[in-house]
Design a protein around this motif. Structure first.
Motif, PDB file in Angstrom:
ATOM      1  N   ILE A 151      35.716  38.421  37.729  1.00 38.10           N
ATOM      2  CA  ILE A 151      35.131  39.070  38.906  1.00 38.10           C
ATOM      3  C   ILE A 151      35.153  38.144  40.115  1.00 38.10           C
ATOM      4  N   LEU A 152      34.825  36.867  39.907  1.00 38.49           N
ATOM      5  CA  LEU A 152      34.832  35.910  41.012  1.00 38.49           C
ATOM      6  C   LEU A 152      36.241  35.692  41.553  1.00 38.49           C
ATOM      7  N   LEU A 153      37.239  35.687  40.667  1.00 38.05           N
ATOM      8  CA  LEU A 153      38.621  35.554  41.132  1.00 38.05           C
ATOM      9  C   LEU A 153      39.042  36.770  41.955  1.00 38.05           C
ATOM     10  N   LEU A 154      38.619  37.950  41.532  1.00 38.16           N
ATOM     11  CA  LEU A 154      38.904  39.147  42.326  1.00 38.16           C
ATOM     12  C   LEU A 154      38.232  39.057  43.696  1.00 38.16           C
ATOM     13  N   ALA A 155      36.989  38.584  43.721  1.00 38.99           N
ATOM     14  CA  ALA A 155      36.275  38.447  44.988  1.00 38.99           C
ATOM     15  C   ALA A 155      36.974  37.458  45.914  1.00 38.99           C
TER      16      ALA A 155
END
Length: 297
Positions: A106-110
């Motif tokens: 999720i953090l990489l997507l953000a």
């Protein structure tokens, strides 16, 4: 789903790479296209990596199915060694490794989305790329990608990843505050009109991210309203800049008009109030609106 999301972003980006370098007789335009391609491919790789991690640990790609799965998980169990049963996947893994891996995705997507939105600290490429592109293309870049990415961001994070709100919220808030403060301060020292408008857009991205970080319906409505006003003001300001066209030499001698073929610097506007008062008033009102000065805020 995650696959169509990535393909949509990539197909959109490919068109932008071509548009950035469309001015063939300009070295700056070619440089802008190359920078946009390299850094855009890097950010797309981050989005793809995050999507692959989420798919690898869940076996799901559809947003609705991911939302149903994440609604059954809670981060208050992190640190324990309880086993989680992942529905139809039929796997048993520790809650710590499972949730931390999903959070990493999720953090990489953000981060990938923040890169696409030119939010601080992933904004360094934007001023050079947008300045080197043709002015009409710069206006297009400041409007269309923002609408698409923010729409996707709202659907993915406020709906699918809402159960992880308190984990990705910190990243968005920090980036939002940094974008508002840093872009506003850097814009004060700019001498070129296009770079000033780019940093203004980065600051506005910070305000939009602040609404996204709430993860609520009210925040989504605020973002949509802000986007509408932002699009109208951006179109207006670039229409005013594009209206400053080079006139024939004979017309310039008769009207004492300013030369605007290579209109780049803010100082070039110093006589606009005398040569075109209506346009000068229009630009002044637009900048007051962009700055949020009442009653134009």
């Amino acid at each position: 789903d995650l696959i169509s999301m990535y393909l949509t972003i990539e197909l959109q980006s490919l068109c932008f790479y071509v548009l950035a370098s469309s001015k063939r007789n300009s070295e700056f335009s070619t440089e802008a296209g190359i920078k946009y391609f390299v850094l855009g491919a890097f950010s797309s790789g981050i989005v793809l990596f995050g999507s692959s991690i989420i798919y690898g640990f869940t076996g799901l790609i559809h947003f609705e199915e991911l939302a149903k799965l994440f609604s059954c998980l809670r981060f208050d169990s992190v640190g324990s060694e309880e086993l989680l049963s992942i529905g139809h996947i039929g796997q048993q893994i520790t809650s710590t490794s499972y949730l931390l891996a999903i959070l990493l995705g999720i953090l990489l997507l953000a981060i990938g989305f923040l890169f696409k939105l030119t939010a601080v600290p992933f904004h360094a490429w934007a001023p050079d790329v947008y300045e080197g592109s043709p002015t009409s293309v710069t206006a297009f870049f400041l409007i269309t990608p923002k609408i698409a990415i923010f729409g996707l961001f709202l659907r993915l994070f406020t709906n699918c990843f809402s159960d992880f709100l308190f984990n990705w919220q910190y990243l968005i808030i920090v980036s939002s505050i940094a974008s508002m403060i840093l872009a506003s301060l850097v814009a004060l020292s700019q001498k070129k009109i296009k770079r000033l408008l780019v940093y203004s857009a980065i600051a506005h991205v910070g305000y939009l991210l602040l609404g996204c970080s709430t993860g609520s319906l009210e925040g989504t409505q605020a973002v949509i309203l802000y986007l509408i006003i932002y699009v109208i003001t951006t179109i207006n300001v670039f229409a005013s800049v594009l209206s400053l066209r080079q006139r024939p030499v004979s017309d310039r001698i008769k009207t004492n008009s300013i030369e605007t073929e290579n209109f780049k610097f803010i100082d070039d506007l110093h006589r606009l109030s005398k040569t075109n008062p209506l346009l000068a008033i229009n630009i002044s009102l637009i900048f007051l609106s962009l700055a949020g000065i009442p009653p134009l805020a």
